[in-house]
Design a protein around this motif. Sequence first.
Motif, PDB file in Angstrom:
ATOM      1  N   ASN A  99       0.825  -1.212   0.000  1.00  0.00           N
ATOM      2  CA  ASN A  99       0.000   0.000   0.000  1.00  0.00           C
ATOM      3  C   ASN A  99       0.858   1.259   0.000  1.00  0.00           C
ATOM      4  OD1 ASN A  99      -2.461  -1.214  -0.134  1.00  0.00           O
ATOM      5  ND2 ASN A  99      -2.876  -1.122   2.077  1.00  0.00           N
TER       6      ASN A  99
ATOM      7  N   HIS B 168       0.113   3.524  -2.889  1.00  0.00           N
ATOM      8  CA  HIS B 168      -0.710   4.685  -2.565  1.00  0.00           C
ATOM      9  C   HIS B 168       0.079   5.848  -1.979  1.00  0.00           C
ATOM     10  CE1 HIS B 168      -4.138   2.243  -3.551  1.00  0.00           C
ATOM     11  NE2 HIS B 168      -3.852   1.363  -2.592  1.00  0.00           N
ATOM     12  N   ALA B 169       0.925   5.575  -0.965  1.00  0.00           N
ATOM     13  CA  ALA B 169       1.622   6.687  -0.312  1.00  0.00           C
ATOM     14  C   ALA B 169       2.656   7.294  -1.261  1.00  0.00           C
ATOM     15  CB  ALA B 169       2.293   6.214   0.979  1.00  0.00           C
TER      16      ALA B 169
ATOM     17  N   PHE C  76      -3.138   9.417   4.428  1.00  0.00           N
ATOM     18  CA  PHE C  76      -4.528   9.136   4.037  1.00  0.00           C
ATOM     19  C   PHE C  76      -5.354   8.957   5.297  1.00  0.00           C
ATOM     20  CE2 PHE C  76      -5.512   4.516   4.623  1.00  0.00           C
ATOM     21  CZ  PHE C  76      -4.332   4.142   5.226  1.00  0.00           C
TER      22      PHE C  76
ATOM     23  N   VAL D 199     -11.821   4.544   4.667  1.00  0.00           N
ATOM     24  CA  VAL D 199     -11.771   3.316   3.872  1.00  0.00           C
ATOM     25  C   VAL D 199     -12.825   2.338   4.400  1.00  0.00           C
ATOM     26  CG1 VAL D 199     -10.357   1.367   3.139  1.00  0.00           C
ATOM     27  CG2 VAL D 199      -9.313   3.632   3.443  1.00  0.00           C
TER      28      VAL D 199
ATOM     29  N   GLY E 101     -10.273  -1.925  -0.445  1.00  0.00           N
ATOM     30  CA  GLY E 101     -10.533  -2.004   0.982  1.00  0.00           C
ATOM     31  C   GLY E 101     -10.237  -3.385   1.558  1.00  0.00           C
TER      32      GLY E 101
ATOM     33  N   GLY F 270      -7.376  -5.006   1.551  1.00  0.00           N
ATOM     34  CA  GLY F 270      -6.075  -5.050   2.215  1.00  0.00           C
ATOM     35  C   GLY F 270      -6.135  -4.587   3.661  1.00  0.00           C
ATOM     36  N   LEU F 271      -6.706  -3.398   3.875  1.00  0.00           N
ATOM     37  CA  LEU F 271      -6.802  -2.884   5.248  1.00  0.00           C
ATOM     38  C   LEU F 271      -7.669  -3.790   6.100  1.00  0.00           C
ATOM     39  CD1 LEU F 271      -7.227   1.001   4.868  1.00  0.00           C
ATOM     40  CD2 LEU F 271      -5.257  -0.297   5.672  1.00  0.00           C
TER      41      LEU F 271
ATOM     42  N   ARG G 127      -6.902 -10.025  -5.009  1.00  0.00           N
ATOM     43  CA  ARG G 127      -7.584  -9.080  -5.893  1.00  0.00           C
ATOM     44  C   ARG G 127      -7.521  -9.573  -7.336  1.00  0.00           C
ATOM     45  NH1 ARG G 127      -4.518  -4.808  -4.105  1.00  0.00           N
ATOM     46  NH2 ARG G 127      -5.208  -5.014  -1.945  1.00  0.00           N
TER      47      ARG G 127
HETATM   48  N1  LIG Z   1      -0.221   3.544   2.998  1.00  0.00           N
HETATM   49  C1  LIG Z   1      -1.213   4.185   2.353  1.00  0.00           C
HETATM   50  N2  LIG Z   1      -1.024   5.422   1.905  1.00  0.00           N
HETATM   51  C2  LIG Z   1      -1.993   6.072   1.250  1.00  0.00           C
HETATM   52  N3  LIG Z   1      -3.218   5.554   1.011  1.00  0.00           N
HETATM   53  C3  LIG Z   1      -3.484   4.314   1.423  1.00  0.00           C
HETATM   54  C4  LIG Z   1      -2.495   3.565   2.116  1.00  0.00           C
HETATM   55  N4  LIG Z   1      -3.042   2.365   2.398  1.00  0.00           N
HETATM   56  C5  LIG Z   1      -4.299   2.385   1.938  1.00  0.00           C
HETATM   57  N5  LIG Z   1      -4.585   3.558   1.349  1.00  0.00           N
HETATM   58  C6  LIG Z   1      -5.890   3.948   0.772  1.00  0.00           C
HETATM   59  O1  LIG Z   1      -6.879   3.040   1.241  1.00  0.00           O
HETATM   60  C7  LIG Z   1      -7.536   2.365   0.175  1.00  0.00           C
HETATM   61  C8  LIG Z   1      -7.821   0.917   0.555  1.00  0.00           C
HETATM   62  O2  LIG Z   1      -6.614   0.184   0.639  1.00  0.00           O
HETATM   63  P1  LIG Z   1      -6.635  -1.371   0.639  1.00  0.00           P
HETATM   64  O3  LIG Z   1      -7.531  -1.819   1.742  1.00  0.00           O
HETATM   65  O4  LIG Z   1      -5.241  -1.868   0.696  1.00  0.00           O
HETATM   66  O5  LIG Z   1      -7.331  -1.805  -0.714  1.00  0.00           O
HETATM   67  P2  LIG Z   1      -6.880  -1.519  -2.233  1.00  0.00           P
HETATM   68  O6  LIG Z   1      -5.391  -1.326  -2.219  1.00  0.00           O
HETATM   69  O7  LIG Z   1      -7.343  -2.734  -2.935  1.00  0.00           O
HETATM   70  O8  LIG Z   1      -7.643  -0.310  -2.664  1.00  0.00           O
HETATM   71  C9  LIG Z   1      -6.594   2.512  -1.007  1.00  0.00           C
HETATM   72  O9  LIG Z   1      -7.285   2.502  -2.214  1.00  0.00           O
HETATM   73  C10 LIG Z   1      -5.929   3.857  -0.735  1.00  0.00           C
HETATM   74  O10 LIG Z   1      -6.750   4.905  -1.202  1.00  0.00           O
END
Ligand SMILES: Nc1ncnc2c1ncn2[C@@H]1O[C@H](COP(=O)(O)OP(=O)(O)O)[C@@H](O)[C@H]1O
Lengths: 141, 141, 112, 112
Positions: B50, B54-55, B86, B91, B107, B109-110, C60
Amino acid sequence: MTADASLKIAGLYQNLVKITDFVTKWARTARLNDRAMYAVQMSVDEACSNIIEHAYGGEGKGDIHLRCELLDAGLRVTIVDFGRPFNPQLVEAPNLRAPLEEWGAGGLGLFLMRQLMDEVSFSFKPGRNELVMLKKRTPPA
Amino acid sequence: MTADASLKIAGLYQNLVKITDFVTKWARTARLNDRAMYAVQMSVDEACSNIIEHAYGGEGKGDIHLRCELLDAGLRVTIVDFGRPFNPQLVEAPNLRAPLEEWGAGGLGLFLMRQLMDEVSFSFKPGRNELVMLKKRTPPA
Amino acid sequence: MLEITGQELRRCDLVKVRGRVDSDTAPELGRALHDIIKAGRFKIVLNVSGVSFMSSAGLRQLIDILKTCKRWNRGNLLLAEASPKLYEVLELAGLLSIFSVYKTEAEAVGSF
Amino acid sequence: MLEITGQELRRCDLVKVRGRVDSDTAPELGRALHDIIKAGRFKIVLNVSGVSFMSSAGLRQLIDILKTCKRWNRGNLLLAEASPKLYEVLELAGLLSIFSVYKTEAEAVGSF
Ligand SMILES: Nc1ncnc2c1ncn2[C@@H]1O[C@H](COP(=O)(O)OP(=O)(O)O)[C@@H](O)[C@H]1O
Ligand SMILES: Nc1ncnc2c1ncn2[C@@H]1O[C@H](COP(=O)(O)OP(=O)(O)O)[C@@H](O)[C@H]1O
């Protein structure tokens, strides 16, 4: 080196396991490899099944005598029964090219024994049928 | 007993194996059982993926700092990045009863991290995002 | 590095994946499965017995393939021989409600 | 004593036999397979990986079942996972010309 052992046992299908154990032990002593050991097991099983089914015409009708001899060349197994004799020459080998419908007519057992063993010979005296089979030891590759 | 170790590593997907090896070693030292170890591996993998995606918005954009601490209760893993923050509250957990078409929206992953670990907490300071996760040691049954 | 082997059977494709399926390698698995789909075959059995680790990136990917396979009722992606660890993850992630997981390859293949 | 387990899949029956198939036990195997045939199912995969020994009485039984299954093109008896020893016997007996032997259960099941 030569050595030999014998087993006298009732002609019952359930005794095939004991018969196999007996020849397996001596096949191992004769240092036959796995393939050769399996060949001996199959051939002896086949021969004894035939004796019960054909020579005695059923289970519990007579005994089977087995003898294992360790030879320099390998293992010799002699199997004796006291039932009906037969003429092995008259048993045709199965036609391996036949279409499926013609399969299963018989003759597979004797054919396999001849394929698996190095020598297979029958001799018939009045009241006593003897089968001698030899499996040679193959030198380790 | 407490002890700790840290790892600073570039945010590349190919580094996930090294990251896993690092936490696995400490999970083992913390005497986590196989299931707990797998939970830590998955959660750390997820968190670091992530961060990269994302970060940092891609590979090779920044480092990831990991720290493992052995606690009496188990293992604490702290993961720091220097990318975009974030809001985890926003989420949504996936709807596990949703029909298939609605799956895969994200969502997962989290959600898995929260399912797998005993504690998951994010904190964000300007330029520095920190995730702390705890996996407790379950006493041998 | 994943090891992916595939075999086209009469009514389905049988794919075996070995190794670590994470963000780094999940796209490889995705490509292999998409190649089958692109060839017009939507019935796939994935033997996951050799998967040492599956991250949510891998999950996924599988969800994505599953959806493509099931569209218009034309097929399915069945999992076979999941390890207890992987099975637990599938359960935690709620994926047992959308994936069929078979004990053996043969049962999965035989269900098509 | 044979251990015979069976499973009805969508397009075929999967039967697993373990132990020594000789004149004493071959009828047991025959009965198990005939029960499937009597129920009107003629597509059978027989997993023989657990067969420690197969005499010609066993082979005869299999030939008999094979013929019944194949009649009027309604099915087949496929063998799966033969050990090298058993494979050699099938070869010597010329049976590879009438039996299909598959490396894995899944390939055999998937061929129906
Ligand atoms: N470390 C991070 N930094 C920034 N944004 C994050 C991070 N982890 C998660 N996110 C945000 O949370 C959302 C959900 O993450 P996740 O549960 O891993 O599912 P996915 O990666 O399939 O979207 C991501 O789409 C992103 O917008
Ligand atoms: N020991 C025996 N005693 C008497 N007849 C035998 C014996 N062995 C074989 N035969 C005869 O030879 C035939 C062929 O035997 P075999 O090759 O074992 O095939 P099958 O038993 O399937 O007929 C038998 O049907 C039987 O008539």
